[in-house]
Design an enzyme around this catalytic site. Structure first.
Site, PDB file in Angstrom:
ATOM      1  N   HIS A 194       0.828  -1.204   0.000  1.00  0.00           N
ATOM      2  CA  HIS A 194       0.000   0.000   0.000  1.00  0.00           C
ATOM      3  C   HIS A 194       0.860   1.251   0.000  1.00  0.00           C
ATOM      4  O   HIS A 194       0.538   2.230  -0.652  1.00  0.00           O
ATOM      5  CB  HIS A 194      -0.931  -0.005   1.205  1.00  0.00           C
ATOM      6  N   CYS A 491      -2.948  -3.344 -15.757  1.00  0.00           N
ATOM      7  CA  CYS A 491      -3.524  -2.461 -14.739  1.00  0.00           C
ATOM      8  C   CYS A 491      -2.825  -2.614 -13.385  1.00  0.00           C
ATOM      9  O   CYS A 491      -3.265  -2.054 -12.396  1.00  0.00           O
ATOM     10  CB  CYS A 491      -5.023  -2.698 -14.589  1.00  0.00           C
TER      11      CYS A 491
HETATM   12  C1  PEP Z   1      -2.819  -6.740  -9.668  1.00  0.00           C
HETATM   13  O1  PEP Z   1      -2.762  -7.804  -9.069  1.00  0.00           O
HETATM   14  O2  PEP Z   1      -1.876  -6.280 -10.349  1.00  0.00           O
HETATM   15  C2  PEP Z   1      -4.047  -5.917  -9.614  1.00  0.00           C
HETATM   16  C3  PEP Z   1      -4.207  -4.863 -10.386  1.00  0.00           C
HETATM   17  O3  PEP Z   1      -4.987  -6.263  -8.695  1.00  0.00           O
HETATM   18  P1  PEP Z   1      -4.874  -5.951  -7.118  1.00  0.00           P
HETATM   19  O4  PEP Z   1      -3.658  -5.099  -6.911  1.00  0.00           O
HETATM   20  O5  PEP Z   1      -6.144  -5.292  -6.754  1.00  0.00           O
HETATM   21  O6  PEP Z   1      -4.723  -7.324  -6.565  1.00  0.00           O
END
Ligand code: PEP
Ligand code: MG
Length: 566
Positions: A194, A491
């Site tokens: 985070h 993403c």
């Molecule tokens: C990822 O795993 O890269 C993602 C975008 O999902 P999260 O960070 O919400 O697990």
């Protein structure tokens, strides 16, 4: 006179947010622990004295928040003012005083009374539900005051400071004022933690997974280099010069809403959002759509599934922020670092490898179908182009089943997230049954490297620059092409790293989705390279023997990073 630091004063970690600054350390206080339920009046106190103490503590908290709101501006001032009102709220104090009158300690009384108020607010939903967090924040502040310890949350200071913590939680971000916080340094966490996400979203220099920083004391002057991943105690002239040069960096142009390479190859730059407010801010920042709506944010902190109407209105808020544009909705991704009591099993020995993401549809059937129905209804009332994808897809059969569920709900553009290496390796068959894929590099990295994304000691492994991860990206893009031009976006946090974003484009990634504050950084750097050059840099990274080498080699070829202070 400042002396040049000895080698002992250099603390190493992982750089996750570029930038070089000097400032005094302020440590994040420990979170407030809950008092014993129904604890009796402390020895030597009476109902009257304890009620008085409670009132004084609440008043002190309210006065402090009011004073801070007077010296703050904009959103921060409004939030502080509202919280100050909450601290002085008679209903809350009355309820707590009633409990004190039954022989309960002030700490336990305010704890329980606030809990009841928060639950009532949550039950009301919408705006009122959001106020529940404020009540719990006020409660923690009053308890800290009663205990005579620092208030929880971001420390207060008159001058800008380097915030040091073990790690930061998403809730800490709201109070984080980039004008006051110069840099973030944590002993725990990793590149996908985070803290890293917050640092990138605020454009702050940051170093994570630097274990020796636990010993840093308030007031110590440090130099933070968020690219190199070092923290230097008592910086000397060399660091002062580096910080001064960073201050003189060329300001980044605002993102103009069109992601492109120097030779005009279009790469739509989209935003990762968690809800309506986030989406509106992303639209204002020029995002060309939403590449990841993390719907679990509408569910977190709840012990039961949100109702249909509640879900429809949460999704519609996001769609309304992007009329006529693409919004990629990710279905619930519960489990591991995002547990949900009604969906996930908290006793699993290995939650990251457990029943999480799409897999919860098997253990708790129905939730996903109801969510798809809510997404479809929200979509039908808006002009946004709604795409829907499932997290943690591992096999072609799962991808096909999900596409079937979307079709049944009337959702026309189904896709999958590629986060599990098996989906990347078998991309051709996994993507054959869907219309698009989005690579979640945060999870793809943790699974490819078998390194928990939250564990500081594994931070160097848990780096999306790992050539193995880049090869998996290439497999996915190639698989998408073979499956019939299925576009593949990214993403994960990798898309928000301007140098890595260039590599991803060179690997054939069609769109990049990131927190809104990274849009201008990624756009500016992308515009300095042609598609051909991006392909060469991608090859350079694929051929590197390590993540560090890949990053170093590519960064050395992108001189504009230095100019922009990235
Ligand atoms: C990822 O795993 O890269 C993602 C975008 O999902 P999260 O960070 O919400 O697990
Ligand atoms: Mg993920």
């Amino acid at each position: 006179m400042s002396t040049h630091p000895t080698s002992e004063t250099v603390l190493r970690g992982v750089g996750v947010g570029a930038g070089r600054v000097i400032g005094p350390v302020r440590r994040m206080p420990h979170p407030i622990t809950s008092p014993t339920e129904g604890a009796p009046l402390p020895e030597g106190t009476t109902v009257e004295s304890e009620t008085h103490r409670l009132g004084e503590a609440a008043q002190a908290v309210a006065a402090n928040l009011r004073a801070r709101s007077a010296s703050a501006s904009g959103d921060a001032a409004a939030v502080l003012k509202a919280t100050a009102l909450m601290a002085g709220d008679r209903t809350l104090l009355k309820a707590a005083s009633k409990l004190v009158a039954t022989g309960t300690s002030a700490e336990s009384a305010i704890w329980e009374a606030a809990e009841a108020v928060a639950l009532q607010l949550e039950a009301l939903g919408g705006y009122m539900a959001e106020r529940a967090t404020d009540v719990l924040d006020v409660r923690a502040r009053i308890v800290a005051e009663l205990r005579g310890i620092p208030a929880p949350g971001i420390p207060e200071a008159d001058e800008p400071f380097v915030l040091c913590a073990e790690d930061l939680a998403p809730a800490d971000t709201a109070a984080l004022d980039p004008a006051r916080v110069l840099a973030l340094v944590t002993s725990e966490g990793g590149p996908q933690s985070h803290t890293a996400i917050i640092a990138r979203s605020m454009g702050l220099p940051a170093v994570v997974a630097a274990p020796e920083t636990v010993g840093l004391q308030d007031g110590t002057q440090v130099f933070v280099d968020g690219s190199a991943g070092v923290v230097i105690i008592n910086p000397g002239p060399e660091e002062e010069a580096a910080a001064a040069a960073y201050e003189q960096r060329t300001p980044l142009p605002d993102f103009d809403g069109t992601g492109t390479t120097a030779d005009g190859h279009r790469v739509p730059l989209l935003a990762n959002v968690g809800g309506g407010a986030d989406a509106r801010a992303a639209a204002e920042a020029g995002a060309e759509g939403v590449g990841l709506l993390r719907t679990e944010f509408c569910f977190l902190g709840r012990d039961k599934e949100p109702g249909h109407e509640q879900q429809v209105s949460a999704y519609r808020e996001v769609f309304d922020a992007f009329p006529g544009q693409k919004v990629v909705v990710r279905t619930l991704d519960a489990g591991a670092d995002k547990p949900l009591p009604f969906l996930t099993d908290s006793t699993e020995p290995n939650p990251a490898l457990g029943v999480r993401g799409y897999r919860t549809d098997v253990s708790v059937p129905g939730v996903l179908e109801r969510q798809l129905a809510a997404i479809a209804e929200a979509a039908s009332g808006s002009t946004a182009e709604v795409w829907v994808m499932a997290p943690m897809i591992s096999t072609p059969a799962e991808a096909n089943d999900f596409a079937g569920l979307c079709a049944a709900a009337g959702l026309r553009i189904p896709g999958v997230m590629v986060e599990v290496p098996s989906a990347a390796v078998l991309a051709r068959s996994v993507l054959a049954g869907v219309r698009f894929a989005s690579i979640g590099t945060n999870d793809l990295t943790q699974y490819a490297m078998a390194a928990d994304r939250q564990l500081a000691p594994l931070a160097a492994l848990n780096d999306p620059w790992q050539p193995a991860v880049l090869h998996l990206v290439r497999y996915t893009v190639d698989g998408g092409a073979q499956a019939g031009d299925v576009p593949v976006g990214v993403c994960g946090e990798a898309a928000a790293d301007p140098a890595l974003a260039v590599v991803l484009v060179g690997l054939g990634v069609a769109t990049l989705s990131m927190n809104r504050r990274a849009l201008s950084q990624v756009s500016a750097v992308l515009r300095t390279v042609t598609l051909e050059r991006a392909r060469e840099l991608a090859q350079l990274a694929l051929d590197a023997p390590s993540a560090a080498e890949a990053k170093e080699r590519v960064r050395a070829e992108l001189p504009d990073l230095e100019r922009f202070g990235l």
